[in-house]
Design a protein around this motif. Structure first.
Motif, PDB file in Angstrom:
ATOM      1  N   LEU A 171       0.804  -1.222   0.000  1.00  0.00           N
ATOM      2  CA  LEU A 171       0.000   0.000   0.000  1.00  0.00           C
ATOM      3  C   LEU A 171       0.835   1.270   0.000  1.00  0.00           C
ATOM      4  O   LEU A 171       0.317   2.345  -0.261  1.00  0.00           O
ATOM      5  N   SER A 172       2.130   1.167   0.295  1.00  0.00           N
ATOM      6  CA  SER A 172       2.930   2.387   0.176  1.00  0.00           C
ATOM      7  C   SER A 172       3.901   2.324  -0.999  1.00  0.00           C
ATOM      8  O   SER A 172       4.200   3.339  -1.610  1.00  0.00           O
ATOM      9  N   ASP A 173       4.380   1.114  -1.353  1.00  0.00           N
ATOM     10  CA  ASP A 173       5.280   1.025  -2.500  1.00  0.00           C
ATOM     11  C   ASP A 173       4.516   1.013  -3.817  1.00  0.00           C
ATOM     12  O   ASP A 173       4.931   1.631  -4.799  1.00  0.00           O
ATOM     13  N   PRO A 175       0.865   1.680  -4.283  1.00  0.00           N
ATOM     14  CA  PRO A 175      -0.512   1.934  -3.847  1.00  0.00           C
ATOM     15  C   PRO A 175      -1.524   1.805  -4.990  1.00  0.00           C
ATOM     16  O   PRO A 175      -2.575   1.181  -4.821  1.00  0.00           O
ATOM     17  N   MET A 176      -1.200   2.387  -6.151  1.00  0.00           N
ATOM     18  CA  MET A 176      -2.166   2.351  -7.249  1.00  0.00           C
ATOM     19  C   MET A 176      -2.387   0.918  -7.721  1.00  0.00           C
ATOM     20  O   MET A 176      -3.518   0.494  -7.956  1.00  0.00           O
ATOM     21  N   LEU A 177      -1.300   0.188  -7.816  1.00  0.00           N
ATOM     22  CA  LEU A 177      -1.402  -1.208  -8.249  1.00  0.00           C
ATOM     23  C   LEU A 177      -2.277  -2.001  -7.271  1.00  0.00           C
ATOM     24  O   LEU A 177      -3.107  -2.809  -7.678  1.00  0.00           O
ATOM     25  N   SER A 178      -2.091  -1.755  -5.982  1.00  0.00           N
ATOM     26  CA  SER A 178      -2.859  -2.483  -4.975  1.00  0.00           C
ATOM     27  C   SER A 178      -4.346  -2.202  -5.112  1.00  0.00           C
ATOM     28  O   SER A 178      -5.171  -3.118  -5.064  1.00  0.00           O
ATOM     29  N   VAL A 179      -4.674  -0.921  -5.271  1.00  0.00           N
ATOM     30  CA  VAL A 179      -6.087  -0.567  -5.385  1.00  0.00           C
ATOM     31  C   VAL A 179      -6.677  -1.163  -6.659  1.00  0.00           C
ATOM     32  O   VAL A 179      -7.775  -1.739  -6.651  1.00  0.00           O
ATOM     33  N   ILE A 180      -5.922  -1.058  -7.756  1.00  0.00           N
ATOM     34  CA  ILE A 180      -6.412  -1.623  -9.015  1.00  0.00           C
ATOM     35  C   ILE A 180      -6.609  -3.128  -8.871  1.00  0.00           C
ATOM     36  O   ILE A 180      -7.600  -3.685  -9.355  1.00  0.00           O
ATOM     37  N   ALA A 181      -5.682  -3.789  -8.175  1.00  0.00           N
ATOM     38  CA  ALA A 181      -5.782  -5.238  -8.015  1.00  0.00           C
ATOM     39  C   ALA A 181      -7.104  -5.627  -7.365  1.00  0.00           C
ATOM     40  O   ALA A 181      -7.761  -6.586  -7.785  1.00  0.00           O
ATOM     41  N   ILE A 251     -10.656   2.931  -2.422  1.00  0.00           N
ATOM     42  CA  ILE A 251      -9.682   4.003  -2.187  1.00  0.00           C
ATOM     43  C   ILE A 251      -9.876   4.553  -0.783  1.00  0.00           C
ATOM     44  O   ILE A 251      -8.928   4.727  -0.017  1.00  0.00           O
ATOM     45  N   PHE A 252     -11.130   4.793  -0.455  1.00  0.00           N
ATOM     46  CA  PHE A 252     -11.485   5.322   0.858  1.00  0.00           C
ATOM     47  C   PHE A 252     -10.967   4.410   1.971  1.00  0.00           C
ATOM     48  O   PHE A 252     -10.393   4.861   2.952  1.00  0.00           O
ATOM     49  N   MET A 253     -11.121   3.101   1.769  1.00  0.00           N
ATOM     50  CA  MET A 253     -10.804   2.189   2.861  1.00  0.00           C
ATOM     51  C   MET A 253      -9.364   1.726   2.860  1.00  0.00           C
ATOM     52  O   MET A 253      -8.833   1.381   3.903  1.00  0.00           O
ATOM     53  N   MET A 254      -8.726   1.683   1.691  1.00  0.00           N
ATOM     54  CA  MET A 254      -7.387   1.119   1.643  1.00  0.00           C
ATOM     55  C   MET A 254      -6.284   2.151   1.775  1.00  0.00           C
ATOM     56  O   MET A 254      -5.305   1.932   2.474  1.00  0.00           O
TER      57      MET A 254
ATOM     58  N   GLY B 259       6.039  -0.571   5.854  1.00  0.00           N
ATOM     59  CA  GLY B 259       4.718   0.006   5.612  1.00  0.00           C
ATOM     60  C   GLY B 259       4.238   0.931   6.707  1.00  0.00           C
ATOM     61  O   GLY B 259       3.062   0.982   7.001  1.00  0.00           O
ATOM     62  N   ALA B 260       5.164   1.683   7.310  1.00  0.00           N
ATOM     63  CA  ALA B 260       4.789   2.573   8.414  1.00  0.00           C
ATOM     64  C   ALA B 260       3.736   3.582   7.975  1.00  0.00           C
ATOM     65  O   ALA B 260       2.957   4.066   8.795  1.00  0.00           O
ATOM     66  N   VAL B 261       3.675   3.872   6.689  1.00  0.00           N
ATOM     67  CA  VAL B 261       2.740   4.892   6.209  1.00  0.00           C
ATOM     68  C   VAL B 261       1.293   4.417   6.347  1.00  0.00           C
ATOM     69  O   VAL B 261       0.371   5.212   6.286  1.00  0.00           O
ATOM     70  N   GLY B 262       1.104   3.121   6.554  1.00  0.00           N
ATOM     71  CA  GLY B 262      -0.254   2.617   6.745  1.00  0.00           C
ATOM     72  C   GLY B 262      -0.590   2.389   8.206  1.00  0.00           C
ATOM     73  O   GLY B 262      -1.659   1.885   8.532  1.00  0.00           O
ATOM     74  N   ASN B 263       0.319   2.726   9.087  1.00  0.00           N
ATOM     75  CA  ASN B 263       0.136   2.369  10.493  1.00  0.00           C
ATOM     76  C   ASN B 263      -0.446   3.495  11.332  1.00  0.00           C
ATOM     77  O   ASN B 263       0.111   4.589  11.395  1.00  0.00           O
ATOM     78  N   GLY B 264      -1.533   3.208  11.968  1.00  0.00           N
ATOM     79  CA  GLY B 264      -2.074   4.107  12.977  1.00  0.00           C
ATOM     80  C   GLY B 264      -1.937   3.430  14.334  1.00  0.00           C
ATOM     81  O   GLY B 264      -1.077   2.558  14.522  1.00  0.00           O
TER      82      GLY B 264
END
Lengths: 314, 459, 292
Positions: A171-173, A175-181, A251-254, B259-264
């Motif tokens: 989701l950080s490296d 992100p777009m690919l993950s959402v599209i997946a 997008i909202f949730m991920m 993935g710290a950017v996803g961590n709350g």
């Protein structure tokens, strides 16, 4: 609707010639049947849009009611000239929609071809392949975000680690690919349904004939199945575009549109302005811009649609 | 389920005894069958954030506990995750749509909304109720909920911030966590403890003013930085602020989890429980969760320290979840009854009885909880740190140099939600390496300036 | 009764059994695609700590603590609301779309293509763009500054039914029109020569011929309405539909994966079961006319 008014001539007026009077009144009957749906759609979709246009000329942050007032085109000027994210978001939207639609079509085609052959348990496999389309988008997004793609406890990276590699932080490296997946996971089954319908409309005689001529399975797929499916793929592409561009839940949730604006699409951008920043004025201006842009895209899609309808009439 | 039903009975007795005392103050607590209050009636809609304490409250209400006390009040509860409920409540209140009579909000919103006339003053009614014991509520909490002398919300539970760490990992590495660490020490420990299997330190990287914005804001405070100077000129690129931001991002990049950017909060809590984080700086309310054997089998391996210091001894983190009432509510008496019931000392007893433990009890808002022997035993390792942290935090003067705003981990201006979201999104870009940290700081600073100009604060 | 010469689903399937390799590949792809659903289902029966455990346990002693927690909240109203909004909105969708599509296909009013495009375009416009105006219109107070009256639909099922009807109307008109196109002209003409009234023509002759298409369309509308999150969350957050029930188990304080998996499973089960049962209808319905 500028329907030419024929002189009022009720269908019952000429019982002696039923067919003739039917023909005369056909446009009116047609119009009468269309009207309820049309009026309903106009009321529900266009009335709020009028309000959107009004708000787009206002400065209005929900948290600052004291500052509310008309500001002319200020909101538009800000978005088009000063909002750093605006153009990136447009690009994101194109990547998101085109990528998701094409990948869904490709995978849908693969799924359809797989289950279009007889093998033990074919019904079960088809059922498994359809299931993601039935899953609630919000549930799908949360399951993927947490249990599948999480960097520390997600199953995907764990599987990758089994072969000795270090999985990325999805989701950080990417992100777009993950959402599209996740979108593709849900929409490929839909494409499969449409394409399967297409495949099953190929007459068995044609296939048989090809096989008698010694065509391999591969040749059969590329020379017979694929050309026949072209119209079905156009339809899938069209419906897919219409639905996928609206997909906000994942997008909202991920990712919440991030990191940065990496996964912010136009619909999500509008949403963010209005609901997270409570900036009604700019959100509305953005909404109007998006609608204007949508109209351009719709016009293009409509041409495609038109061609499909034409072919059908021919 | 049987256990729950039995507990419900016990709890009901406790609640009825403790809250419903219109008649005889003397017979309180001894009389099993106190008359329920039938005078107040009405239907109230309540919106709550889906934190464990509120979920417990919902279960208690649905078990009938509240209606034992107030049979003629109907309570409809809406529970949603923090992000969702915050948007829902804000939109409802700011458009005056009146969907909700009572809602949970934080000290960020309360004074701002009170100023707009959107909230009902609730302090006077609480003061007038001798059983409510408003004096028992921490002054520092009430201070954040006050506008022009009136109290506009009742605290449910509250928190400051502290450091959590894995004693097993520290022991293994031969390190010792001081009771009051500095940020420099935290960075040294993180470097020493970081390995392939364990992250040195966990901090929130998830963008959002209430996510990364909260701890980052307190690090900026502690480092001597600030969001704005007295003239509302943005100061994020000032030396101390920039040093804090760079420190925060680099600490996460170097020693933070994947993935710290996803961590709350939750993600970091999980990592610490799983032994994948050696240290974690976050809200004190985590202490009860991670020492609950049901949640954390390794609960004995958790150590506690104060929030780290730098130029200032504390980052001035202070937050509470509070019940507030919409000014346009049409069932104000019923709303008051519910709010007082939910934030009373009797409620604390009731939920402890209901759950058979302190795991989901509201703490950090009332002094009496910290005098309760059973809580002192349960929270022996951290109660004192929590209590002192709450008392030491001063969000009304949060920074080393003077500022025109109040708030510890936030800037109390209506524009901050957007600003905080946008700025943390920029820092998230820097955190994942899409952007240089210095460039991110400059962009964030320019944004902060623009917001102050647009809002009319900056001349 | 006349029936359409509809290609029966499965007719185009190759008669010969595919090679074992093909079967194995298909099974593997199917299992991969299905895995997230299965994993979600399994996680619902794990403890919160086991839910984040890696390597994941695929064989374990199931716990019902999550379902116990989920059942601790009264979930019945959410499911009732979802059922009502899905069914009622689908009823209205069919009520509006059937005559409309019927006319577009069989009466061809002037500009019928423009009308069809208009319907499709309403589905294409981003709902997010009108969410705040909708909120204002739906609220009881409206917008006093602009003098816009409020409808008082905020947080009501009526409001959701109206929106879901509008949401599913375009796709229903589109699909139904394709089905009606397949009705042979000579059957219609014969009926008309016999002097069949419009209702008789529609209800006794045409609709029965396309009943698989009707089922498929209604089913698609039900899926979309049941699964809808965005509008429900924005415009009817309180005591709302099943997606609202599901997400409430997401918390920013404390582990929640297992409880969320349990609530997600409950949320998706009705539609998944319905979809499994009706999949033949769905493929048959789509194959019948969707491409026209």
């Amino acid at each position: 609707m500028a329907v030419a008014q024929s002189p009022a001539q009720p269908a019952v007026a000429a019982p002696a010639a039923p067919t003739g009077s039917r023909r005369l009144a056909e446009h009116q009957i047609g119009r009468l049947l269309v009207l309820p749906a049309l009026i309903f759609a106009i009321l529900v979709t266009q009335a709020p849009f009028l309000l959107t246009i009004l708000y787009s000329f206002q400065r209005w942050n929900l948290n600052r009611p004291d500052q509310r007032g008309f500001v002319g085109f200020d909101n538009y000027i800000f978005l088009l000239t000063r909002d750093p994210a605006f153009y990136e978001v447009i690009l994101n939207t194109v990547i998101f929609v085109v990528g998701a639609v094409l990948a869904s079509l490709a995978l849908g085609l693969l799924f359809a071809e797989l289950v279009n052959h007889r093998f033990p348990g074919r019904g079960i496999v088809r059922t498994m392949l359809i299931t993601p389309f039935l899953i609630m988008p919000a549930a799908a997004a949360l399951t993927w975000k947490n249990q599948m793609l999480d960097a520390n406890f997600g199953i995907v990276d764990w599987l990758i680690s089994l072969v000795g590699l270090r999985g990325p932080v999805w989701l950080s490296d990417y992100p777009m690919l993950s959402v599209i997946a996740v979108i593709v996971w849900r929409w490929a089954p839909f494409m499969m349904l449409i394409l399967l319908a297409g495949m099953q409309s190929i007459s068995e005689e044609v296939r048989e004939a090809a096989r008698v001529d010694g065509a391999t399975a591969r040749q059969e797929f590329f020379d017979i199945t694929l050309p026949h499916l072209w119209r079905f793929m156009q339809l899938g592409g069209l419906l897919g575009t219409v639905f996928i561009v609206q997909e906000i839940d994942p997008i909202f949730m991920m990712t919440g549109g991030g990191p940065g604006d990496a996964t912010t699409t136009l619909p999500y951008f509008v949403y963010e302005k209005a609901r997270e920043s409570f900036d009604i004025g700019r959100g509305a201006a953005l909404g109007v811009i998006v609608v204007l842009m949508s109209i351009v895209v719709i016009t293009l899609l409509v041409r495609l649609l038109d061609r499909m309808l034409e072919r059908q009439e021919a | 389920m049987l256990r729950r039903r039995l507990l419900t009975g016990v709890m009901t007795a406790a609640v009825v005894a403790a809250t419903m005392v219109p008649f005889s103050l003397t017979s309180r607590a001894q009389t099993p069958a106190v008359e329920p209050n039938t005078e107040i009636s009405g239907t109230i809609d309540v919106a709550m954030v889906a934190n464990p304490q509120m979920v417990a409250l919902q279960e208690l209400v649905e078990s009938g506990a509240f209606n034992e006390a107030y049979p003629n009040i109907t309570v409809n509860l809406t529970v949603l995750p923090e992000n969702e409920i915050r948007q829902t409540i804000t939109q409802d209140v700011t458009t005056q749509s009146g969907q909700f009579d009572v809602f949970t909000i934080g000290p960020f919103e309360v004074p701002l909304w009170a100023e707009q006339g959107w909230l009902e003053e609730v302090g006077a009614a609480a003061e007038a109720n001798p059983d409510y014991d408003l004096a028992d509520v921490f002054e520092s909490m009430k201070a954040g909920l006050t506008y022009e002398g009136g109290l506009y919300a009742l605290p449910f539970y509250g928190e400051s911030a502290m450091t959590f760490y894995r004693t097993d990992l520290f022991e293994e590495a031969g390190l010792e966590m001081p009771e009051r660490p500095t940020w420099t020490q935290i960075a040294e420990f993180a470097a020493a403890l970081d390995s392939d299997a364990v992250s040195g330190v966990c901090l929130r990287g998830l963008p959002g003013w209430g996510e990364m914005g909260a701890p980052l804001g307190t690090v900026i405070n502690a480092f001597g930085g600030r969001w704005y100077d007295e003239n509302w000129v943005a100061q994020l690129n000032d030396e101390d602020s920039a040093r804090a931001i760079r420190f925060y991002i680099e600490l996460l990049q170097n020693y933070g989890p994947e993935g710290a950017v996803g961590n709350g909060f939750t993600e970091n809590e999980t990592l610490l429980i799983q032994g994948q984080c050696a240290m974690w700086y976050d809200a004190t309310s985590a202490a009860e969760l991670i020492t609950d054997p049901a949640i954390n089998p390794d609960y004995e391996q958790v150590g506690f320290a104060y929030g780290p210091s730098d130029k200032l001894p504390t980052g001035n983190w202070l937050w509470s979840w509070n019940f507030a009432m919409a000014a346009n509510s049409d069932a104000k008496d019923a709303a008051n009854a519910f709010m007082q019931w939910a934030t009373s000392t009797a409620y604390v007893d009731a939920i402890v009885a209901f759950d058979g433990g302190w795991g989901r009890a509201p703490t950090g808002a009332r002094a009496s909880v910290y005098e309760n022997p059973s809580y002192q035993e349960r929270a022996a390792d951290f109660a004192e740190i929590v209590l002192n942290s709450i008392n030491e935090a001063n969000p009304n003067e949060p920074t080393e140099e003077p500022v025109p705003y109040t708030g510890g981990q936030f800037v109390r201006i209506p524009e901050f939600q957007q600003l905080g979201n946008d700025v943390t999104q920029i820092f998230a870009s820097a955190l994942v390496g899409d952007m240089e940290i210095d460039a991110a700081i400059e962009e964030a600073n320019a944004l902060a300036d623009q917001v102050a100009i647009d809002a009319g604060y900056q001349e | 009764m006349a029936t359409l010469p509809i290609r029966r689903a499965g007719r185009g399937v190759s008669r010969e059994t595919a090679s074992p390799l093909w079967a194995i590949s298909a099974w593997i792809v199917g299992l991969i695609v299905f895995f997230p659903v299965l994993y979600m289902f399994l996680t619902g029966f794990k403890s919160e700590n086991a839910a984040v455990e890696l390597p994941p346990r695929l064989i374990f002693w199931p716990t019902f603590e999550n379902y116990d927690a989920v059942f601790g909240i009264n979930f019945v109203p959410f499911f009732r609301n979802s059922l009502v909004t899905s069914l009622v909105s689908t009823f209205f969708v069919m009520l509006l779309a059937i005559p409309c599509a019927y006319a577009l296909a069989l009466y061809r009013p002037k500009k019928w293509k423009d009308i069809l495009f208009f319907f499709i375009s309403t589905r294409f416009l981003p709902a997010a763009g009108v969410i705040v105006p909708l909120y204002v219109l739906f609220s009881p107070v409206g917008d006093p500054v602009l003098g816009v009256p409020g409808l008082g639909l905020l947080g009501t099922l009526q409001g959701l039914v109206i929106l879901y009807t509008a949401m599913n109307l375009p796709i229903a008109v589109w699909m139904l029109r394709s089905f009606f196109e397949e009705v042979p002209r000579d059957i219609l003409d014969a009926a008309r020569v016999d002097g069949a009234s419009l209702p008789r023509e529609m209800f006794q002759i045409v609709l029965p011929m396309i009943s698989p298409g009707l089922v498929a369309t209604a089913f698609i509308a039900i899926i979309f309405a049941w699964n809808e999150f965005f509008l429900a969350y924005n415009l009817a957050p309180k005591e709302s539909t099943v997606p609202m029930f599901m997400v409430r188990f997401v918390t920013s304080e404390g582990l929640f994966w297992a409880k969320l998996a349990a609530s997600s499973t409950m949320a998706v089960i009705p539609i998944v079961l319905l979809g499994w049962i009706a999949q033949r209808q769905l493929v048959r319905g789509l194959s019948m006319g969707a491409v026209k």
